[in-house]
Design an enzyme around this catalytic site. Structure first.
Site, mmCIF file in Angstrom:
data_model
loop_
_atom_site.group_PDB
_atom_site.id
_atom_site.type_symbol
_atom_site.label_atom_id
_atom_site.label_comp_id
_atom_site.label_asym_id
_atom_site.label_seq_id
_atom_site.Cartn_x
_atom_site.Cartn_y
_atom_site.Cartn_z
ATOM 1 N N GLU A 1 0.853 -1.197 0.000
ATOM 2 C CA GLU A 1 0.000 0.000 0.000
ATOM 3 C C GLU A 1 0.886 1.244 0.000
ATOM 4 O OE1 GLU A 1 -3.262 0.182 -1.032
ATOM 5 O OE2 GLU A 1 -3.690 -1.263 0.562
ATOM 6 N N ASP B 1 2.924 2.141 -4.874
ATOM 7 C CA ASP B 1 2.878 2.317 -6.343
ATOM 8 C C ASP B 1 3.637 3.559 -6.799
ATOM 9 O OD1 ASP B 1 0.919 3.876 -5.125
ATOM 10 O OD2 ASP B 1 -0.597 3.536 -6.674
ATOM 11 N N SER C 1 -28.035 0.270 -18.328
ATOM 12 C CA SER C 1 -27.498 -0.121 -17.028
ATOM 13 C C SER C 1 -28.629 -0.674 -16.174
ATOM 14 C CB SER C 1 -26.868 1.084 -16.329
ATOM 15 O OG SER C 1 -26.810 0.837 -14.927
ATOM 16 N N GLY D 1 -17.957 2.368 -4.940
ATOM 17 C CA GLY D 1 -17.255 3.303 -4.069
ATOM 18 C C GLY D 1 -16.791 2.725 -2.746
ATOM 19 N N LEU E 1 -13.361 -1.443 -3.845
ATOM 20 C CA LEU E 1 -13.138 -2.711 -4.558
ATOM 21 C C LEU E 1 -13.070 -2.485 -6.063
ATOM 22 C CD1 LEU E 1 -15.474 -5.067 -2.528
ATOM 23 C CD2 LEU E 1 -13.041 -4.673 -2.294
ATOM 24 N N SER F 1 -15.196 -1.001 -8.508
ATOM 25 C CA SER F 1 -16.276 -1.302 -9.446
ATOM 26 C C SER F 1 -16.026 -0.604 -10.779
ATOM 27 C CB SER F 1 -17.619 -0.857 -8.873
ATOM 28 O OG SER F 1 -17.679 0.549 -8.735
ATOM 29 N N SER F 2 -15.356 0.551 -10.739
ATOM 30 C CA SER F 2 -15.115 1.274 -11.992
ATOM 31 C C SER F 2 -14.145 0.501 -12.891
ATOM 32 C CB SER F 2 -14.610 2.691 -11.725
ATOM 33 O OG SER F 2 -13.407 2.686 -11.001
ATOM 34 N N ASP G 1 -5.642 -1.067 -10.343
ATOM 35 C CA ASP G 1 -7.005 -1.594 -10.396
ATOM 36 C C ASP G 1 -7.310 -2.219 -11.751
ATOM 37 O OD1 ASP G 1 -7.019 -0.364 -7.973
ATOM 38 O OD2 ASP G 1 -8.608 1.080 -8.444
ATOM 39 N N TYR H 1 -2.628 12.808 1.028
ATOM 40 C CA TYR H 1 -1.984 12.004 -0.006
ATOM 41 C C TYR H 1 -0.845 12.785 -0.657
ATOM 42 C CZ TYR H 1 -1.599 9.393 -4.438
ATOM 43 O OH TYR H 1 -1.146 8.691 -5.524
#
Ligand code: ADP
Ligand code: MG
Length: 381
Positions: free
Chosen positions: A32, A35, A66, A119, A122, A124-125, A169, A219
């Site tokens: 984590e 990257d 959708s 969101g 995980l 989803s996008s 991802d 960040y």
């Protein structure tokens, strides 16, 4: 189930059937904040994903339905045709990014649905992007390799959805394979599969359902600290391009030259790069107890050295320890979201029961529980 519903609706909307494609969300077992330091990440695709039936129709518009939003969108393939619905922008973006890479795609009809929670961390996008990137590449014979398909998804986020994400991802959902995690070197893009099939254990995410606002400014500050530390180390060791190249000893050499805060941040990153390697070794021996211990160490580092945890996540982590969970840590950037937990099957019910009860008592809302199994990524069904 989902497949049948999609097929039925496709028939109803478009009068026949198309071909079915799927992809997946992802977890990251360990690695984590590595990257952007050129280190390793260690993701895998999960058994929650997205499925789409697609049929090219010889037109030059996309007709997309959708199921989860119960919405229809129709849009062209030129840059000015960007649709209004956010979900449709992902499909539009994928089309545009394929076209930019020389892919010759035309219009198509599609119905799709997914079961990756939106969101929740995980991705989803990525499931959505990689399903369409993979499918359109196949259906229109674009000849892009899997890495390029992951790039298509990443560029979609950058250029059409306003999310400046890394490659992990999309990489995971394009390359994911059942019972395997993939160690990706974020500097060289080399990758390697490792077996992950923890018999007798479950992998479960506990979603704190909080998102603290500090996330994006913090960040940027973390990145700055890493760059400062790297620059100091590089003065002694010019070969160090990024923090993950540095040995722990080299960081100690510059301790007095940099703010203590930067030192602690770098200490975490250098430790984390090594932990990924240690976890890979452990997996090759089938030693899940060591894997779990490394997860706890990562949590400690993220909480105390990198300082990107929060009260809710530290609470869940302590609770996991108390319930003899094998491994537990915050997953993702921090300041909210999920913990990922590796837990013996016989301890699962007690742990989840306790976590839901105690968390709800303390924070006034229930966490969400997601069981995950490492599964295949983008594919044709
Ligand atoms: P995540 O962490 O889950 O990737 P994002 O905010 O990056 O969260 O992506 C979520 C967005 O992706 C949704 O708002 C929606 O636009 C799109 N999306 C993901 N899954 C689906 C789905 N099954 N159906 C429609 N849109 C989806
Ligand atoms: Mg996303």
């Amino acid at each position: 189930m989902m497949k049948q519903k999609i097929t039925d609706l496709f028939k109803e909307k478009f009068g026949s059937v198309g071909e079915m494609f799927a992809s997946a969300g992802r977890i990251n077992l360990i690695g984590e904040h590595t990257d952007y330091n050129g280190g390793y990440v260690f993701p895998g695709a999960i058994d929650k994903g997205l499925m789409a039936m697609i049929r090219p129709d010889g037109s030059n518009t996309v007709k997309a339905y959708s199921m989860d939003y119960d919405q229809f969108a129709e849009f062209g393939l030129e840059e000015e045709d960007k649709p209004e619905q956010q979900w449709a922008c992902y499909i539009f973006g994928v089309c545009r990014e394929i076209i930019k890479r020389g892919g010759k795609i035309g219009g198509f009809e599609t119905v799709f649905a997914g079961d990756v929670p939106l969101g929740a961390g995980l991705s989803s996008s990525a499931a959505l992007e990689s399903t369409f990137a993979f499918a359109l590449n196949e259906l229109f014979g674009c000849g892009l390799d899997k890495f390029e398909l992951a790039r298509v998804g990443q560029s979609t986020e950058h250029n059409y959805c306003g999310v400046k994400c890394g490659i992990m991802d999309q990489f995971a959902s394009c390359f994911g394979r059942k019972d395997c995690l993939i160690r990706l070197n974020c500097k060289t893009m080399e990758y390697k599969y490792f077996p992950f099939n923890p018999k007798g254990y479950k992998l479960v995410l506990i979603d704190s359902c909080v998102k603290h606002e500090l996330a994006s400014s913090a960040y940027n500050k973390r990145r700055e600290s890493c760059e400062n530390a790297t620059a100091a180390i590089r003065r002694n060791h010019p070969e160090v391009e990024c923090l993950s190249d540095a040995k722990r000893l080299w960081l100690d050499e510059v301790r007095e030259e940099i703010p203590e805060e930067d030192f602690l941040r770098a200490e975490y990153v250098i430790g984390e790069v090594q932990r990924v390697l240690d976890v890979c070794d452990a997996l090759e021996r089938g030693d899940y107890e060591t894997v779990g211990e490394m997860m706890y160490q990562t949590h400690f580092g993220l909480s105390k050295l990198y300082e990107v945890s929060c009260e809710e996540l530290d609470f869940l982590n302590r609770l996991a320890r108390k319930c003899d969970v094998t491994g537990s840590r915050v997953m993702g950037g921090g300041f909210g979201g999920c913990t990922i937990n590796l837990v013996k099957e016989e301890l699962y019910d007690a742990f989840i029961g306790e976590a839901v009860k105690k968390f709800t008592e303390k924070f006034g809302h229930a966490p969400k529980i997601y069981d995950v199994v490492i599964s295949d990524g983008a594919r044709k069904l």
